[in-house]
Design an enzyme around this catalytic site. Sequence first.
Site, PDB file in Angstrom:
ATOM      1  N   ASP A 176       0.813  -1.217   0.000  1.00 31.44           N
ATOM      2  CA  ASP A 176       0.000   0.000   0.000  1.00 31.44           C
ATOM      3  C   ASP A 176       0.845   1.266   0.000  1.00 31.44           C
ATOM      4  O   ASP A 176       2.059   1.213   0.236  1.00 31.44           O
ATOM      5  CB  ASP A 176      -0.981  -0.005   1.198  1.00 31.44           C
ATOM      6  N   ASN A 207      -7.710  -4.287  13.855  1.00 26.94           N
ATOM      7  CA  ASN A 207      -9.090  -4.591  13.424  1.00 26.94           C
ATOM      8  C   ASN A 207      -9.125  -5.685  12.352  1.00 26.94           C
ATOM      9  O   ASN A 207     -10.148  -5.882  11.700  1.00 26.94           O
ATOM     10  CB  ASN A 207      -9.790  -3.329  12.908  1.00 26.94           C
ATOM     11  N   HIS A 249      -7.298  -5.794   9.579  1.00 26.33           N
ATOM     12  CA  HIS A 249      -7.012  -5.416   8.185  1.00 26.33           C
ATOM     13  C   HIS A 249      -5.672  -5.981   7.723  1.00 26.33           C
ATOM     14  O   HIS A 249      -4.758  -6.204   8.524  1.00 26.33           O
ATOM     15  CB  HIS A 249      -7.128  -3.902   7.961  1.00 26.33           C
ATOM     16  N   GLU A 309      -9.673  -2.608   4.911  1.00 24.10           N
ATOM     17  CA  GLU A 309     -10.369  -2.440   6.185  1.00 24.10           C
ATOM     18  C   GLU A 309     -11.560  -3.402   6.269  1.00 24.10           C
ATOM     19  O   GLU A 309     -12.017  -3.916   5.238  1.00 24.10           O
ATOM     20  CB  GLU A 309     -10.875  -0.994   6.288  1.00 24.10           C
TER      21      GLU A 309
HETATM   22  C1  GLP Z   1      -0.768  -0.298   8.491  1.00 19.94           C
HETATM   23  C2  GLP Z   1      -0.392  -1.041   7.216  1.00 19.94           C
HETATM   24  C3  GLP Z   1      -0.547  -2.536   7.374  1.00 19.94           C
HETATM   25  C4  GLP Z   1       0.114  -3.001   8.657  1.00 19.94           C
HETATM   26  C5  GLP Z   1      -0.561  -2.331   9.817  1.00 19.94           C
HETATM   27  C6  GLP Z   1      -0.013  -2.765  11.163  1.00 19.94           C
HETATM   28  O1  GLP Z   1      -2.090  -0.028   8.626  1.00 19.94           O
HETATM   29  N1  GLP Z   1      -1.173  -0.624   6.097  1.00 19.94           N
HETATM   30  O2  GLP Z   1       0.039  -3.187   6.247  1.00 19.94           O
HETATM   31  O3  GLP Z   1       0.013  -4.382   8.766  1.00 19.94           O
HETATM   32  O4  GLP Z   1      -0.348  -0.940   9.682  1.00 19.94           O
HETATM   33  O5  GLP Z   1       1.167  -2.081  11.422  1.00 19.94           O
HETATM   34  P1  GLP Z   1       2.039  -2.196  12.709  1.00 19.94           P
HETATM   35  O6  GLP Z   1       3.064  -3.208  12.378  1.00 19.94           O
HETATM   36  O7  GLP Z   1       2.645  -0.834  12.863  1.00 19.94           O
HETATM   37  O8  GLP Z   1       1.179  -2.571  13.832  1.00 19.94           O
END
Ligand code: GLP
Length: 262
Positions: free
Chosen positions: A67, A137, A139, A144
Amino acid sequence: MRVIITEHAAELAARATQVIIEQIHKKDNSVLGLATGTTPIILYKSLCHAYKGGEVSFRQVSTFNLDEYYNLPPSHHQSYRYFMDEHLFSNIDILPENTFLPTCMADEDALEQGSKYETLIAERGGIDLQLLGIGANGHIGFNEPGSSLASRTRLKTLTQKTLADNSRLFSEGEYQPDMAMTMGVGTIMDSRQILLIASGVSKAKAIKDMMFGSVSAACPASVLQMHPNVIVIVDKEAAACIDDKEYFDLAESKMQQLSNDR
Ligand code: GLP
Protein backbone atom coordinates in the site's frame (compact mmCIF):
# COMPACT_ATOMS: atom_id res chain seq x y z
CA MET A 1 -1.68 -22.54 8.22
CA ARG A 2 1.73 -23.06 9.79
CA VAL A 3 1.90 -21.12 13.05
CA ILE A 4 5.20 -20.32 14.77
CA ILE A 5 4.96 -18.81 18.25
CA THR A 6 8.19 -17.12 19.26
CA GLU A 7 9.44 -15.91 22.63
CA HIS A 8 9.96 -12.32 21.53
CA ALA A 9 10.03 -9.96 18.57
CA ALA A 10 13.74 -10.57 17.87
CA GLU A 11 13.13 -14.31 17.41
CA LEU A 12 10.11 -13.48 15.24
CA ALA A 13 12.33 -11.34 13.01
CA ALA A 14 14.99 -14.06 12.81
CA ARG A 15 12.45 -16.70 11.77
CA ALA A 16 10.84 -14.41 9.20
CA THR A 17 14.28 -13.51 7.81
CA GLN A 18 14.94 -17.22 7.32
CA VAL A 19 11.72 -17.66 5.34
CA ILE A 20 12.53 -14.73 3.03
CA ILE A 21 16.15 -15.77 2.50
CA GLU A 22 15.08 -19.35 1.72
CA GLN A 23 12.69 -18.00 -0.89
CA ILE A 24 15.45 -15.95 -2.57
CA HIS A 25 17.87 -18.88 -2.45
CA LYS A 26 15.24 -21.03 -4.13
CA LYS A 27 14.62 -18.41 -6.84
CA ASP A 28 17.06 -15.51 -7.15
CA ASN A 29 14.60 -13.42 -9.18
CA SER A 30 11.84 -13.84 -6.61
CA VAL A 31 8.96 -11.40 -6.56
CA LEU A 32 8.38 -10.31 -2.98
CA GLY A 33 5.32 -8.52 -1.66
CA LEU A 34 6.35 -6.18 1.14
CA ALA A 35 4.64 -4.45 4.04
CA THR A 36 5.16 -1.34 6.12
CA GLY A 37 4.30 -0.60 9.76
CA THR A 38 6.28 -0.96 12.96
CA THR A 39 6.37 -4.77 12.99
CA PRO A 40 8.49 -5.30 9.84
CA ILE A 41 11.16 -2.75 10.86
CA ILE A 42 13.13 -5.29 12.90
CA LEU A 43 12.76 -7.82 10.09
CA TYR A 44 14.09 -5.38 7.50
CA LYS A 45 17.01 -4.62 9.81
CA SER A 46 17.76 -8.30 10.01
CA LEU A 47 17.54 -8.68 6.21
CA CYS A 48 19.98 -5.76 5.77
CA HIS A 49 22.31 -7.49 8.22
CA ALA A 50 22.05 -10.77 6.30
CA TYR A 51 22.81 -8.91 3.06
CA LYS A 52 25.87 -7.22 4.59
CA GLY A 53 27.07 -10.59 5.86
CA GLY A 54 26.89 -11.98 2.32
CA GLU A 55 24.04 -14.38 3.12
CA VAL A 56 21.69 -13.07 0.45
CA SER A 57 21.57 -10.81 -2.59
CA PHE A 58 18.55 -8.89 -3.80
CA ARG A 59 20.13 -8.06 -7.17
CA GLN A 60 17.49 -9.90 -9.14
CA VAL A 61 14.58 -9.55 -6.73
CA SER A 62 11.51 -7.42 -7.51
CA THR A 63 9.27 -6.06 -4.80
CA PHE A 64 5.67 -4.86 -4.67
CA ASN A 65 4.50 -3.05 -1.59
CA LEU A 66 1.02 -3.61 -0.26
CA ASP A 67 0.00 0.00 0.00
CA GLU A 68 0.86 3.68 -0.24
CA TYR A 69 -0.84 6.80 1.06
CA TYR A 70 -2.93 8.70 -1.46
CA ASN A 71 -1.39 11.86 -2.84
CA LEU A 72 1.87 11.71 -0.87
CA PRO A 73 4.95 12.19 -3.07
CA PRO A 74 7.75 9.62 -2.64
CA SER A 75 9.98 12.29 -1.11
CA HIS A 76 7.48 12.89 1.75
CA HIS A 77 8.88 11.43 4.96
CA GLN A 78 5.51 9.82 5.76
CA SER A 79 5.24 8.06 2.40
CA TYR A 80 5.71 4.32 2.37
CA ARG A 81 8.27 4.74 -0.44
CA TYR A 82 10.34 6.84 1.97
CA PHE A 83 9.89 4.19 4.68
CA MET A 84 11.01 1.38 2.37
CA ASP A 85 14.06 3.32 1.13
CA GLU A 86 15.07 4.12 4.68
CA HIS A 87 14.53 0.70 6.26
CA LEU A 88 15.43 -1.61 3.39
CA PHE A 89 16.06 -0.56 -0.18
CA SER A 90 18.93 1.88 0.39
CA ASN A 91 20.80 -0.69 2.51
CA ILE A 92 20.71 -3.64 0.11
CA ASP A 93 21.67 -4.30 -3.51
CA ILE A 94 18.14 -4.23 -4.93
CA LEU A 95 17.77 -2.26 -8.16
CA PRO A 96 15.50 0.75 -7.54
CA GLU A 97 13.70 0.08 -10.84
CA ASN A 98 12.60 -3.29 -9.46
CA THR A 99 10.79 -1.80 -6.46
CA PHE A 100 7.13 -0.86 -6.82
CA LEU A 101 4.45 0.75 -4.67
CA PRO A 102 0.81 1.39 -5.61
CA THR A 103 0.90 5.15 -5.94
CA CYS A 104 -1.86 7.58 -6.82
CA MET A 105 -1.51 11.35 -6.85
CA ALA A 106 -4.49 13.72 -6.94
CA ASP A 107 -4.15 14.30 -10.68
CA GLU A 108 -4.18 10.59 -11.43
CA ASP A 109 -7.06 8.19 -11.87
CA ALA A 110 -7.17 5.70 -8.98
CA LEU A 111 -8.91 2.96 -10.99
CA GLU A 112 -6.33 3.24 -13.73
CA GLN A 113 -3.45 3.29 -11.24
CA GLY A 114 -4.86 0.21 -9.51
CA SER A 115 -5.17 -1.76 -12.69
CA LYS A 116 -1.67 -0.69 -13.82
CA TYR A 117 -0.30 -2.06 -10.55
CA GLU A 118 -2.10 -5.37 -11.09
CA THR A 119 -0.63 -5.56 -14.61
CA LEU A 120 2.88 -4.86 -13.33
CA ILE A 121 2.58 -7.67 -10.78
CA ALA A 122 1.32 -10.06 -13.46
CA GLU A 123 4.12 -9.04 -15.86
CA ARG A 124 6.69 -10.04 -13.24
CA GLY A 125 5.04 -13.44 -12.95
CA GLY A 126 2.99 -12.83 -9.79
CA ILE A 127 4.09 -12.60 -6.18
CA ASP A 128 6.10 -15.54 -4.84
CA LEU A 129 6.06 -14.52 -1.19
CA GLN A 130 3.85 -11.82 0.31
CA LEU A 131 4.80 -10.38 3.69
CA LEU A 132 1.86 -9.13 5.76
CA GLY A 133 1.34 -7.39 9.06
CA ILE A 134 -2.14 -7.20 10.55
CA GLY A 135 -4.15 -4.29 11.85
CA ALA A 136 -5.75 -4.54 15.29
CA ASN A 137 -9.09 -4.59 13.42
CA GLY A 138 -7.96 -7.49 11.22
CA HIS A 139 -7.01 -5.42 8.19
CA ILE A 140 -4.32 -6.61 5.79
CA GLY A 141 -2.67 -4.00 3.61
CA PHE A 142 -5.25 -1.26 4.00
CA ASN A 143 -8.18 -3.59 3.37
CA GLU A 144 -10.37 -2.44 6.18
CA PRO A 145 -13.26 -4.49 7.62
CA GLY A 146 -15.97 -4.56 4.96
CA SER A 147 -13.50 -4.87 2.09
CA SER A 148 -14.51 -7.32 -0.60
CA LEU A 149 -12.62 -10.56 -0.19
CA ALA A 150 -12.17 -10.54 -4.00
CA SER A 151 -10.94 -6.93 -4.20
CA ARG A 152 -8.03 -5.80 -6.35
CA THR A 153 -5.65 -2.84 -5.98
CA ARG A 154 -7.72 0.29 -5.41
CA LEU A 155 -8.18 3.41 -3.32
CA LYS A 156 -9.55 2.87 0.21
CA THR A 157 -10.65 5.23 2.95
CA LEU A 158 -9.11 4.35 6.31
CA THR A 159 -11.27 3.64 9.34
CA GLN A 160 -11.16 5.84 12.45
CA LYS A 161 -9.66 2.85 14.30
CA THR A 162 -6.75 2.56 11.83
CA LEU A 163 -6.22 6.32 11.83
CA ALA A 164 -6.11 6.31 15.63
CA ASP A 165 -3.77 3.29 15.76
CA ASN A 166 -1.38 4.86 13.25
CA SER A 167 -1.55 8.39 14.67
CA ARG A 168 1.40 7.50 16.94
CA LEU A 169 3.56 7.66 13.81
CA PHE A 170 2.62 11.30 13.12
CA SER A 171 3.70 14.25 15.17
CA GLU A 172 1.10 16.54 16.69
CA GLY A 173 -0.61 18.71 14.10
CA GLU A 174 1.05 16.81 11.23
CA TYR A 175 -1.18 15.95 8.26
CA GLN A 176 -2.24 12.29 8.43
CA PRO A 177 -3.62 10.96 5.13
CA ASP A 178 -6.97 9.20 5.47
CA MET A 179 -6.93 7.43 2.11
CA ALA A 180 -4.51 4.95 0.61
CA MET A 181 -4.01 2.79 -2.44
CA THR A 182 -3.84 -0.84 -1.39
CA MET A 183 -3.51 -4.22 -3.00
CA GLY A 184 -6.88 -5.90 -2.72
CA VAL A 185 -7.61 -8.99 -0.66
CA GLY A 186 -7.88 -10.90 -3.96
CA THR A 187 -4.47 -9.56 -5.04
CA ILE A 188 -2.94 -10.77 -1.78
CA MET A 189 -4.62 -14.17 -2.07
CA ASP A 190 -3.04 -14.67 -5.52
CA SER A 191 0.43 -14.76 -3.94
CA ARG A 192 1.98 -18.21 -3.99
CA GLN A 193 3.00 -18.00 -0.33
CA ILE A 194 2.07 -15.65 2.48
CA LEU A 195 4.09 -14.78 5.58
CA LEU A 196 2.13 -12.91 8.24
CA ILE A 197 3.95 -11.45 11.22
CA ALA A 198 2.44 -9.90 14.36
CA SER A 199 3.87 -8.71 17.61
CA GLY A 200 2.34 -7.40 20.82
CA VAL A 201 -0.86 -7.89 22.76
CA SER A 202 -2.74 -5.29 20.70
CA LYS A 203 -2.76 -7.87 17.87
CA ALA A 204 -3.89 -10.86 19.97
CA LYS A 205 -7.61 -10.64 19.16
CA ALA A 206 -7.01 -10.02 15.46
CA ILE A 207 -4.74 -13.10 15.33
CA LYS A 208 -7.41 -15.23 16.99
CA ASP A 209 -10.12 -13.93 14.62
CA MET A 210 -7.85 -14.48 11.65
CA MET A 211 -7.13 -18.10 12.58
CA PHE A 212 -10.40 -19.27 14.11
CA GLY A 213 -13.10 -16.72 13.28
CA SER A 214 -15.60 -17.06 10.45
CA VAL A 215 -14.16 -16.18 7.07
CA SER A 216 -15.73 -12.80 6.72
CA ALA A 217 -15.09 -9.27 5.53
CA ALA A 218 -15.54 -8.30 9.20
CA CYS A 219 -11.94 -9.53 9.61
CA PRO A 220 -10.30 -9.36 6.18
CA ALA A 221 -7.30 -11.40 7.41
CA SER A 222 -9.65 -14.37 8.08
CA VAL A 223 -9.64 -15.07 4.33
CA LEU A 224 -6.11 -16.43 4.82
CA GLN A 225 -7.81 -19.57 6.15
CA MET A 226 -8.60 -20.23 2.48
CA HIS A 227 -4.99 -19.88 1.30
CA PRO A 228 -3.03 -23.13 0.95
CA ASN A 229 0.40 -21.78 1.89
CA VAL A 230 0.46 -19.41 4.85
CA ILE A 231 3.11 -19.09 7.56
CA VAL A 232 2.14 -17.05 10.62
CA ILE A 233 4.95 -15.95 12.93
CA VAL A 234 3.86 -14.26 16.14
CA ASP A 235 5.42 -13.46 19.47
CA LYS A 236 3.90 -14.73 22.74
CA GLU A 237 1.90 -11.54 23.26
CA ALA A 238 0.27 -11.65 19.85
CA ALA A 239 -0.48 -15.35 20.44
CA ALA A 240 -2.16 -14.63 23.80
CA CYS A 241 -5.72 -15.42 22.62
CA ILE A 242 -4.87 -18.66 20.82
CA ASP A 243 -6.41 -21.38 23.01
CA ASP A 244 -4.29 -24.40 22.20
CA LYS A 245 -0.81 -22.88 21.89
CA GLU A 246 0.80 -26.20 22.92
CA TYR A 247 -0.60 -27.83 19.78
CA PHE A 248 1.09 -25.27 17.53
CA ASP A 249 4.38 -25.56 19.44
CA LEU A 250 4.25 -29.33 19.08
CA ALA A 251 3.36 -29.19 15.38
CA GLU A 252 6.23 -26.77 14.76
CA SER A 253 8.77 -28.87 16.64
CA LYS A 254 7.69 -31.91 14.62
CA MET A 255 8.14 -29.95 11.39
CA GLN A 256 11.62 -28.88 12.56
CA GLN A 257 12.47 -32.47 13.44
CA LEU A 258 11.45 -33.66 9.98
CA SER A 259 13.56 -31.04 8.26
CA ASN A 260 16.58 -31.80 10.51
CA ASP A 261 16.25 -35.51 9.70
CA ARG A 262 16.29 -34.84 5.95
C1 GLP B 1 -0.77 -0.30 8.49
C2 GLP B 1 -0.39 -1.04 7.22
C3 GLP B 1 -0.55 -2.54 7.37
C4 GLP B 1 0.11 -3.00 8.66
C5 GLP B 1 -0.56 -2.33 9.82
C6 GLP B 1 -0.01 -2.76 11.16
O1 GLP B 1 -2.09 -0.03 8.63
N1 GLP B 1 -1.17 -0.62 6.10
O2 GLP B 1 0.04 -3.19 6.25
O3 GLP B 1 0.01 -4.38 8.77
O4 GLP B 1 -0.35 -0.94 9.68
O5 GLP B 1 1.17 -2.08 11.42
P1 GLP B 1 2.04 -2.20 12.71
O6 GLP B 1 3.06 -3.21 12.38
O7 GLP B 1 2.65 -0.83 12.86
O8 GLP B 1 1.18 -2.57 13.83
